[in-house]
Design a protein around this motif. Structure first.
Motif, PDB file in Angstrom:
ATOM      1  N   ASP A 175       3.188  -4.214  10.925  1.00 12.74           N
ATOM      2  CA  ASP A 175       2.705  -2.885  10.508  1.00 12.74           C
ATOM      3  C   ASP A 175       3.104  -2.588   9.065  1.00 12.74           C
ATOM      4  OD1 ASP A 175       1.722  -2.402  13.127  1.00 12.74           O
ATOM      5  OD2 ASP A 175       3.737  -1.812  13.775  1.00 12.74           O
ATOM      6  N   VAL A 176       4.358  -2.902   8.742  1.00 15.66           N
ATOM      7  CA  VAL A 176       4.860  -2.629   7.397  1.00 15.66           C
ATOM      8  C   VAL A 176       4.184  -3.540   6.368  1.00 15.66           C
ATOM      9  CG1 VAL A 176       6.904  -2.614   5.915  1.00 15.66           C
ATOM     10  CG2 VAL A 176       7.063  -1.798   8.285  1.00 15.66           C
ATOM     11  N   MET A 177       4.039  -4.815   6.702  1.00 18.34           N
ATOM     12  CA  MET A 177       3.387  -5.758   5.780  1.00 18.34           C
ATOM     13  C   MET A 177       1.957  -5.320   5.489  1.00 18.34           C
ATOM     14  SD  MET A 177       5.445  -8.346   4.923  1.00 18.34           S
ATOM     15  CE  MET A 177       4.428  -9.790   4.589  1.00 18.34           C
ATOM     16  N   LYS A 178       1.256  -4.853   6.509  1.00 18.10           N
ATOM     17  CA  LYS A 178      -0.120  -4.395   6.323  1.00 18.10           C
ATOM     18  C   LYS A 178      -0.178  -3.196   5.396  1.00 18.10           C
ATOM     19  CE  LYS A 178      -4.275  -3.107   8.913  1.00 18.10           C
ATOM     20  NZ  LYS A 178      -4.833  -2.868  10.269  1.00 18.10           N
ATOM     21  N   LYS A 179       0.760  -2.277   5.565  1.00 23.39           N
ATOM     22  CA  LYS A 179       0.801  -1.092   4.703  1.00 23.39           C
ATOM     23  C   LYS A 179       1.122  -1.450   3.247  1.00 23.39           C
ATOM     24  CE  LYS A 179       0.312   2.869   7.091  1.00 23.39           C
ATOM     25  NZ  LYS A 179      -0.509   4.017   6.635  1.00 23.39           N
ATOM     26  N   LEU A 180       1.877  -2.502   3.082  1.00 20.67           N
ATOM     27  CA  LEU A 180       2.277  -2.905   1.738  1.00 20.67           C
ATOM     28  C   LEU A 180       1.210  -3.757   1.047  1.00 20.67           C
ATOM     29  CD1 LEU A 180       6.011  -3.860   2.428  1.00 20.67           C
ATOM     30  CD2 LEU A 180       5.223  -1.912   1.080  1.00 20.67           C
ATOM     31  N   LEU A 181       0.689  -4.764   1.786  1.00 22.44           N
ATOM     32  CA  LEU A 181      -0.171  -5.766   1.162  1.00 22.44           C
ATOM     33  C   LEU A 181      -1.654  -5.597   1.466  1.00 22.44           C
ATOM     34  CD1 LEU A 181       2.053  -8.907   1.871  1.00 22.44           C
ATOM     35  CD2 LEU A 181       1.729  -7.780  -0.339  1.00 22.44           C
ATOM     36  N   GLY A 182      -1.995  -4.739   2.410  1.00 26.38           N
ATOM     37  CA  GLY A 182      -3.396  -4.548   2.762  1.00 26.38           C
ATOM     38  C   GLY A 182      -4.175  -3.858   1.653  1.00 26.38           C
ATOM     39  N   PRO A 183      -5.498  -3.809   1.796  1.00 28.00           N
ATOM     40  CA  PRO A 183      -6.331  -3.125   0.795  1.00 28.00           C
ATOM     41  C   PRO A 183      -5.880  -1.675   0.601  1.00 28.00           C
ATOM     42  CG  PRO A 183      -7.692  -4.373   2.322  1.00 28.00           C
ATOM     43  CD  PRO A 183      -6.299  -4.395   2.884  1.00 28.00           C
ATOM     44  N   GLY A 184      -5.624  -1.302  -0.636  1.00 32.02           N
ATOM     45  CA  GLY A 184      -5.158   0.046  -0.918  1.00 32.02           C
ATOM     46  C   GLY A 184      -3.690   0.256  -0.640  1.00 32.02           C
ATOM     47  N   GLY A 185      -2.982  -0.821  -0.248  1.00 32.66           N
ATOM     48  CA  GLY A 185      -1.557  -0.712   0.039  1.00 32.66           C
ATOM     49  C   GLY A 185      -0.716  -0.516  -1.215  1.00 32.66           C
ATOM     50  N   ARG A 186       0.558  -0.302  -1.029  1.00 35.23           N
ATOM     51  CA  ARG A 186       1.446  -0.022  -2.165  1.00 35.23           C
ATOM     52  C   ARG A 186       1.551  -1.206  -3.139  1.00 35.23           C
ATOM     53  NH1 ARG A 186       5.271   4.279  -1.472  1.00 35.23           N
ATOM     54  NH2 ARG A 186       4.812   5.488   0.406  1.00 35.23           N
ATOM     55  N   LEU A 187       1.336  -2.410  -2.626  1.00 31.03           N
ATOM     56  CA  LEU A 187       1.459  -3.597  -3.483  1.00 31.03           C
ATOM     57  C   LEU A 187       0.112  -4.192  -3.867  1.00 31.03           C
ATOM     58  CD1 LEU A 187       4.434  -5.347  -1.663  1.00 31.03           C
ATOM     59  CD2 LEU A 187       4.509  -4.079  -3.820  1.00 31.03           C
ATOM     60  N   ASP A 188      -0.955  -3.527  -3.479  1.00 30.37           N
ATOM     61  CA  ASP A 188      -2.289  -4.040  -3.790  1.00 30.37           C
ATOM     62  C   ASP A 188      -2.500  -4.058  -5.313  1.00 30.37           C
ATOM     63  OD1 ASP A 188      -4.852  -4.976  -3.497  1.00 30.37           O
ATOM     64  OD2 ASP A 188      -5.736  -3.018  -3.108  1.00 30.37           O
ATOM     65  N   GLY A 189      -2.838  -5.233  -5.857  1.00 29.84           N
ATOM     66  CA  GLY A 189      -3.074  -5.353  -7.293  1.00 29.84           C
ATOM     67  C   GLY A 189      -1.830  -5.558  -8.123  1.00 29.84           C
ATOM     68  N   LYS A 190      -0.675  -5.749  -7.467  1.00 27.74           N
ATOM     69  CA  LYS A 190       0.580  -5.944  -8.200  1.00 27.74           C
ATOM     70  C   LYS A 190       1.030  -7.400  -8.123  1.00 27.74           C
ATOM     71  CE  LYS A 190       2.311  -1.215  -7.827  1.00 27.74           C
ATOM     72  NZ  LYS A 190       1.066  -0.640  -7.333  1.00 27.74           N
ATOM     73  N   ASP A 191       1.863  -7.784  -9.052  1.00 30.65           N
ATOM     74  CA  ASP A 191       2.376  -9.151  -9.124  1.00 30.65           C
ATOM     75  C   ASP A 191       3.599  -9.258  -8.220  1.00 30.65           C
ATOM     76  OD1 ASP A 191       3.265 -11.669  -9.788  1.00 30.65           O
ATOM     77  OD2 ASP A 191       4.156 -11.037 -11.692  1.00 30.65           O
ATOM     78  N   VAL A 192       3.388  -9.790  -7.039  1.00 31.05           N
ATOM     79  CA  VAL A 192       4.485  -9.950  -6.084  1.00 31.05           C
ATOM     80  C   VAL A 192       4.151 -11.091  -5.136  1.00 31.05           C
ATOM     81  CG1 VAL A 192       3.517  -8.274  -4.445  1.00 31.05           C
ATOM     82  CG2 VAL A 192       5.978  -8.730  -4.453  1.00 31.05           C
ATOM     83  N   GLU A 193       5.164 -11.835  -4.745  1.00 31.94           N
ATOM     84  CA  GLU A 193       4.956 -12.965  -3.847  1.00 31.94           C
ATOM     85  C   GLU A 193       5.126 -12.521  -2.397  1.00 31.94           C
ATOM     86  OE1 GLU A 193       7.010 -16.539  -4.805  1.00 31.94           O
ATOM     87  OE2 GLU A 193       6.894 -16.191  -6.960  1.00 31.94           O
ATOM     88  N   LYS A 194       4.205 -12.959  -1.557  1.00 34.63           N
ATOM     89  CA  LYS A 194       4.228 -12.551  -0.144  1.00 34.63           C
ATOM     90  C   LYS A 194       5.500 -13.013   0.550  1.00 34.63           C
ATOM     91  CE  LYS A 194      -0.781 -12.322   0.502  1.00 34.63           C
ATOM     92  NZ  LYS A 194      -1.947 -12.835   1.273  1.00 34.63           N
TER      93      LYS A 194
END
Length: 214
Positions: free
Chosen positions: A180-199
């Motif tokens: 749930d947390v990963m989806k919120k962070l990395l999903g479309p429109g998430g907090r990390l969407d479009g940022k330089d970060v390694e999964k």
């Protein structure tokens, strides 16, 4: 004096001749119609297809720099650019094309890691000449990452984001799990969407913050 043909024979001959001409005309008309339809269909497909999306700014820069590097005979940059552009082309033929600057930066970082691993192996084998080549390529890759304009996120920021997402989910009555947390962070429109970060880094931080719920 030539014998006169019966009127019935002449009428039959003219009828058959007219029929054959009519058939040829019809076949020609059908053929012409089919060609017209094919050409029309091609024209419609050519002009009605959606315009290709504009390339990411970083991709456009890489393509432009390739020409410059060729003229300058910049070997390390040529190796890097050819490898990265080839990887982008290969990805375009899959279900996961590389279309954004953030995705390109992830590819650059992945390529840099591969070069670093190769350099370590060459160093262990005593091949200093090959180590130097790999390190020169790594510097080029890091240069493009630094100049990409894509926002990087460090570990401290990641921890804050994970805690914020946990709080949001809890407020919604959700007993959040790692997915749930990963989806919120990395999903479309998430907090990390479009940022330089390694999964992999995100996954590690999420596990650390969530503890047993990871």
């Amino acid at each position: 004096m030539a014998a006169r043909l019966p009127a019935s024979f002449i009428g039959s001959f003219l009828a058959r001749s007219t029929s054959r001409q009519t058939c040829r005309f019809t076949r020609n008309a059908v053929t012409t119609t089919r060609w017209s339809q094919q050409l029309s269909g091609k024209s419609i497909r050519a002009y009605s297809s959606d315009a290709a999306p504009a390339p990411a700014p970083l991709y456009a820069k890489l393509k432009g720099d390739l020409k410059v590097a060729m003229r300058a005979k910049d070997a390390p940059r040529l190796v890097v650019l050819r490898a990265v552009l080839a990887a982008v082309l290969n990805a375009s033929k899959t279900a996961q094309p590389i279309e954004t600057d953030a995705q390109l930066v992830a590819l650059l970082r992945k390529t840099a890691r591969a070069s670093q691993e190769a350099a370590d192996q060459f160093r262990a084998a005593g091949r200093g000449d090959l180590v130097e080549k790999e390190e020169a390529q790594i510097r080029v890759l890091e240069e493009y990452v630094a100049g990409s304009g894509v926002q990087s996120v460090d570990e401290a920021e990641l921890k804050d984001m994970v805690q914020a997402v946990q709080s949001e989910l809890a407020a919604d009555g959700v007993d959040a799990k790692m997915g749930d947390v990963m989806k919120k962070l990395l999903g479309p429109g998430g907090r990390l969407d479009g940022k330089d970060v390694e999964k992999t880094l995100v996954a590690r931080i999420v596990k650390e913050v969530m503890g047993t719920k990871a």
